[in-house]
Motif scaffolding. Structure first.
Motif, short mmCIF file in Angstrom:
data_model
loop_
_atom_site.label_atom_id
_atom_site.label_comp_id
_atom_site.label_asym_id
_atom_site.label_seq_id
_atom_site.Cartn_x
_atom_site.Cartn_y
_atom_site.Cartn_z
N ILE A 32 0.82 -1.20 0.00
CA ILE A 32 0.00 0.00 0.00
C ILE A 32 0.86 1.26 0.00
O ILE A 32 0.57 2.22 -0.70
N VAL A 33 1.93 1.23 0.80
CA VAL A 33 2.76 2.43 0.87
C VAL A 33 3.39 2.73 -0.49
O VAL A 33 3.34 3.86 -0.98
N ILE A 34 3.97 1.70 -1.10
CA ILE A 34 4.55 1.91 -2.43
C ILE A 34 3.47 2.39 -3.40
O ILE A 34 3.66 3.37 -4.13
N GLY A 35 2.33 1.70 -3.38
CA GLY A 35 1.25 2.06 -4.29
C GLY A 35 0.77 3.47 -4.08
O GLY A 35 0.50 4.22 -5.02
N MET A 36 0.68 3.88 -2.82
CA MET A 36 0.21 5.21 -2.50
C MET A 36 1.18 6.26 -3.02
O MET A 36 0.79 7.24 -3.67
N VAL A 37 2.46 6.06 -2.72
CA VAL A 37 3.45 7.05 -3.14
C VAL A 37 3.48 7.17 -4.66
O VAL A 37 3.40 8.27 -5.21
N VAL A 38 3.56 6.04 -5.32
CA VAL A 38 3.60 6.08 -6.79
C VAL A 38 2.31 6.65 -7.36
O VAL A 38 2.32 7.48 -8.26
N GLY A 39 1.19 6.23 -6.79
CA GLY A 39 -0.10 6.67 -7.31
C GLY A 39 -0.29 8.17 -7.16
O GLY A 39 -0.70 8.85 -8.09
N ILE A 40 0.00 8.69 -5.99
CA ILE A 40 -0.18 10.12 -5.78
C ILE A 40 0.80 10.90 -6.65
O ILE A 40 0.44 11.89 -7.27
N ALA A 41 2.05 10.43 -6.71
CA ALA A 41 3.01 11.13 -7.54
C ALA A 41 2.57 11.12 -9.00
O ALA A 41 2.63 12.14 -9.69
N ALA A 42 2.13 9.98 -9.48
CA ALA A 42 1.73 9.88 -10.88
C ALA A 42 0.50 10.74 -11.15
O ALA A 42 0.32 11.24 -12.26
N GLY A 43 -0.35 10.91 -10.16
CA GLY A 43 -1.55 11.71 -10.38
C GLY A 43 -1.29 13.18 -10.19
O GLY A 43 -1.93 14.02 -10.82
N HIS A 44 -0.35 13.51 -9.32
CA HIS A 44 -0.13 14.91 -8.99
C HIS A 44 0.77 15.58 -10.01
O HIS A 44 0.47 16.67 -10.51
N PHE A 45 1.91 14.96 -10.28
CA PHE A 45 2.84 15.56 -11.22
C PHE A 45 2.39 15.28 -12.64
O PHE A 45 1.86 14.24 -12.94
#
Lengths: 328, 350, 293
Positions: free
Chosen positions: C103-116
């Motif tokens: 979840i932590v990896i998924g969250m970080v990657v997901g938010i980064a991919a959505g935000h940037f």
């Protein structure tokens, strides 16, 4: 109201949904009549029951909905028809125009096939003749005939709405039910589509029931107007009169919410109505509108309201109407 | 069991409205683009395999020596045989070159080329997994349709309930249970079906042989189907519910079509599209199931081969089978993308 | 956080709990979960590692369920009941930690991919898609075999192979959240990346993450027991290892059905509990999310 045999007659129609938490009365005792070739507008906010009523006309409600009363289409009660007869009546006698902007059209089938479908289903034409009819219909609604091979997503909102209209005309029905046909469209496109509906209806002598929350649109297109609130009709009469001189406080508010185009005075004073429509499972006693009504009296909370005469060919379910008429 | 149960993320990007006729040539370009993407992914798999098998902690040769008495000289010999004493860059190019020529090395355990072993085991896996997939997809779609069409009814609740249970059951445990009940027999119930291997020791010839193989396939296939079909059921069901909630289904009813006609002509074909695509895209899950099932029932397929490679451990074999399995999954995914685009007109014009 | 926001959040929490309670399946799952966790946590008060000792085995080999051994004994005479109880700690802990990593990896990657936007987002999505295609069990097996089957490597192997689906989900949600007008205003006012992601995106994404985590734990427990069964885990107490024992020592042939049934039922019960809770969470949170976005 004339004594002629109406094309469509609703006698005390009610629709109740059964859900886990109890029963939801969406429509409560509606009686209306529509003559052949006439146009009736049904107005109201969301939750007033107007769309439910429209669906009930062709028994298109889900299984957990109970429909009471009678719906007479050309003298036959729709609610007690056998299924075979019902399916034959659907589309061939009465068809529906949904909001085309939503997924009223099957996204993976060509538009022409969808227009032709009811013709083939009802055995009214062979495939070749159906194709010709589709061309004819597309011309009538003002679309280029090669559009028959298009998919819905290739068309704009206004074009899709025209397809819905063409589809509804396919079997030459006697009645068309239009449920919010222009709601999701731009104003310019809206005007075009409304004009189209008016012309086609007049040209083919089709009866029309149009449902909308926009009173000005209904006043423009329809002869008669019925305003619904919390599942009941609260006012009925000739559309121009109801729109410009509403007798029921709710109708007045509804009319004022949509300023007449070109009238600066109405633009300057938009009258919003506070509050929300009531929860159908917890309806206020007496007149369902009284909590939001600007001219409510004490007795409105407990009085049984019905549609009282409010002028020639007009009725309204308001205490004030009764007093006024009683006085004169 | 590691992907969201029902979320069918459609890759649909509708084209904008307009008055021009849409371009249909795009499909070939799309397929080529997707193929290019697949090749890139495959390249990444090859590179990643190389590094994972060499750079991660755990000297492969030392791991090999676990439980086996090997002298330093033998270890050095093994290292030389595996080419581990060369500089890394050389190893890398050797590896890539060999892989592209389909030279996947020699198995430590079998002392034979990995490619040969794969060739031998490919057939049984195709038979088992292929049959299982066909049954699971058909059953899942049929049951999912029936459950979704009468949403909330008894059949629906029963189907959803059993699917959730089957989804939660570990494949290997189901295999053990079935083996115990139907293979060995438990209590007073005798075991009826064979549960080891693909054929009996004294295998007959001709048609009787086919029957023998078929009887050996019953339990492994049943286990595989039970675990994977639940997923297809739930996806088809939710797809169908999604379609039924759209206005065009009500329009179809309003046109006078019968209930089953509405279902057959409008709802189901539209719901099938994302479902079938998802079947292809989730093939990784089937692969995992096949590995487990083949291991338990000693079915001589690729999954069993992979398991053997892991337990010995035979790194060359492991490497080769891993790459093959992964590449196969990538290809299936790409096919899914292209097929979906061909079938769904909305995506075609994008 | 202003008191208005706090009050609103508390009200939302209250509403959420009422909605959740109405899902019968979810409530049942939650109960089972709480019982399982309690049993796992309190186990050292009653038993200890000795239950797995082959030398000090208390009972007779292969004996069926009896008063002394309600779930029977295994091939060495160890009590299946106690072993399952002791093993719950391993399975639950590994399952939970592996899900957390995922979840932590998924969250970080997901938010980064959505935000940037731009190339960073594209690269992240490409990586996510690539990991998504990898068959998870096969890859986890390879990783566990190479890295050695310690608890840590098992957790990492599962976490690394399961984060992509979460990442996609979180990315979609991040995009939806960032499309809202108040985010635009926030950016116009000069809010930095960190502020927007931690103050706005994260709280909105948190409910979805909770549902995902729960489902991931269910999946991780199944994967862990499969890895243990297939012999790549060095863990001696996992339920999967127990079942491996039943297979290796021929429990079926011995007629020791309890050896096969009980540990498996334990896995099934816990996994179903997590799945039901996760689905209930999704059902409660999703319509609200859809309405909100």
């Amino acid at each position: 109201m004339s004594d002629r045999m109406s094309l469509l007659q609703l006698d005390d129609v009610s629709v109740t949904y059964r859900i886990a938490a109890g029963e939801v009365p969406a429509v409560r005792g509606v009686s209306l009549a529509l003559d052949s070739g006439a146009a009736l507008g049904v107005a109201g906010e969301s939750g007033s029951g107007k769309s439910t009523l429209a669906m009930a006309l062709l028994r298109l409600l889900p299984r957990d909905a109970r429909v009471g009363g009678r719906i007479l289409l050309d003298g036959e009660d729709v609610l007690t028809m056998k299924w075979g007869r019902m399916r034959a009546v659907r589309w061939a006698e009465a068809s529906i125009v949904f909001q085309g902007a939503q997924h009223g059209l099957n996204p993976v089938r060509r538009v022409g096939d969808q227009i032709a479908e009811p013709l083939l289903v009802h055995g009214l034409a062979k495939p070749e003749a159906a194709r010709r009819r589709v061309t004819e219909l597309l011309e009538q609604v003002g679309l280029p005939t090669w559009r028959a091979r298009s998919y819905p997503h290739e068309l704009s909102g206004g074009q899709r709405q025209r397809v819905m209209i063409a589809m509804a005309l396919a079997c030459s029905p006697r009645l068309i039910i239009a449920d919010e046909p222009t709601t999701a469209l731009d104003v310019m496109v809206q005007a075009q589509v409304l004009t189209l509906i008016k012309e086609l209806v007049a040209e083919h002598g089709i009866s029309l029931i149009m449902i909308s929350h926009d009173l000005s649109v209904l006043a423009d297109v329809c002869d008669q107007l019925a305003v619904m609130y919390a599942g009941r009709v609260v006012e009925h009469g000739p559309s121009a009169e109801v729109f410009h001189d509403a007798k029921h406080p709710y109708s007045r508010a509804l009319a004022a919410a949509f300023p007449t185009v070109g009238d600066p005075a109405s633009r300057m004073a938009p009258q919003g109505l506070g509050g929300d429509p009531p929860d159908p499972m917890r309806l206020p006693g007496g007149c369902a509108f009284h909590p939001r009504c600007p001219v409510a009296l004490d007795e409105c909370a407990s009085l049984d309201v019905e549609l009282w005469p409010a002028g020639p060919g007009r009725t309204a379910a308001c205490v004030h109407v009764r007093e006024k008429e009683g006085a004169s | 069991m590691t992907a969201p149960l029902e979320a069918a993320e459609p890759a649909v990007q509708a084209a904008g409205p307009g008055d021009e006729r849409p371009a249909r040539r795009g499909t070939l370009q799309y397929a080529l683009a997707k193929a290019g993407g697949a090749l890139f992914s495959i390249a990444m798999v090859i590179v990643a395999t190389f590094f994972v098998f060499r750079l991660l902690p755990g000297d492969p040769v030392r791991n090999l020596a676990q439980g086996r008495n090997m002298t330093p000289a033998q270890l050095d010999l093994e290292r030389h045989r595996l080419g581990l004493d060369k500089p890394l860059i050389n190893q890398f190019f050797d590896f890539v070159g060999n892989t592209l020529r389909l030279d996947l090395g020699t198995s430590y355990e079998y002392k034979r080329p990995v490619l040969d072993l794969i060739g031998e085991r490919f057939g049984p896996t195709l038979l088992l997994a292929g049959t299982g997939l066909v049954i699971a997809v058909s059953l899942g779609i049929w049951q999912g349709t029936r459950a979704g069409w009468r949403h909330g009814g008894r059949f629906d609740r029963f189907s959803t309930g059993t699917s959730l249970v089957l989804w939660s059951v570990p494949t290997f445990w189901l295999g053990l249970l079935l083996m115990m009940v139907f293979g060995v027999g438990v209590g007073p119930i005798p075991g009826v079906l064979p549960f080891r291997g693909i054929e009996s020791v004294d295998a007959p010839d001709g048609f009787a042989y086919l029957l023998d193989v078929a009887s050996h396939m019953v339990l492994p296939c049943l286990t595989l189907v039970a675990v994977i079909y639940a997923q297809y059921l739930l996806v088809m069901r939710s797809s169908l519910l999604e379609e039924v909630s759209q206005d065009y289904v009500t329009v179809a009813r309003a046109k006078g079509l019968r209930d089953d006609e509405v279902r057959r002509r409008h709802a189901v074909p539209n719901a099938l599209l994302p479902t079938v695509t998802l079947v292809f895209m989730r093939i990784g899950f089937v692969v995992g199931g096949a590995v487990t099932v083949e291991t338990i029932y000693t079915w001589p397929g690729l999954g069993q081969l992979f398991y053997e490679a892991i337990s010995v451990p035979d790194f060359t074999l492991m490497q080769g089978t891993f790459m093959l399995i992964t590449v196969a999954v990538i290809i299936m995914n790409t096919l899914a993308d292209v097929v979906y685009r061909v079938l769904d007109p909305r995506v075609r014009s994008a | 956080m202003t008191s208005v926001a706090t009050t609103r959040r508390r009200q939302a929490l209250g509403r959420f709990w009422t909605d959740f309670r109405r899902h019968r399946a979810g409530a049942v799952g939650l109960t089972v979960l709480i019982v399982a966790v309690l049993l796992a946590v309190t186990a050292p008060l009653f038993i200890d590692e000795n239950v797995t000792s082959v030398v000090d085995a208390p009972g007779e080999e292969w004996s069926g369920p009896s008063l002394a051994f309600p779930f029977g004994t295994d091939e060495s005479g160890r009590s299946i009941l106690l072993m399952v109880w002791w093993g719950s700690r391993t399975s639950l802990l590994i399952g939970f930690l592996a899900a957390l990593v995922s979840i932590v990896i998924g969250m970080v990657v997901g938010i980064a991919a959505g935000h940037f936007r731009g190339w960073l987002s594209a690269v992240l999505m490409r990586i996510t898609d690539w990991f998504l295609v990898l068959p998870s069990l096969v890859t986890a097996l390879v990783l566990a075999a190479i890295l050695g089957g310690s608890t840590f490597t098992i957790i990492m192997a599962i976490g690394i192979t399961t984060w992509p689906s979460t990442a996609r989900l979180i990315r979609a949600q991040t995009l939806a959240v960032e499309a809202r007008p108040y985010i635009e205003r926030s950016k116009a006012l000069g809010a930095g990346h960190w502020h927007i992601t931690s103050r706005h995106v994260l709280p909105n994404v948190a409910p979805l993450l909770l549902a995902s985590t729960t489902l991931e734990v269910a999946s991780a427990i199944v994967t862990e027991s499969t890895l243990a069964f297939l012999g790549v885990s060095s863990n001696k107490t996992s339920w999967g290892t127990m079942l491996r024992g039943s297979y290796d020592y021929g429990a079926a042939t011995q007629g020791a059905w309890w050896y096969i049934l009980i540990p498996g039922l334990a896995i099934l019960a816990v996994v179903m509990a997590f799945t039901l809770v996760g689905r209930a969470l999704e059902a409660v949170l999703n319509p609200r999310l859809r309405k909100a976005s």
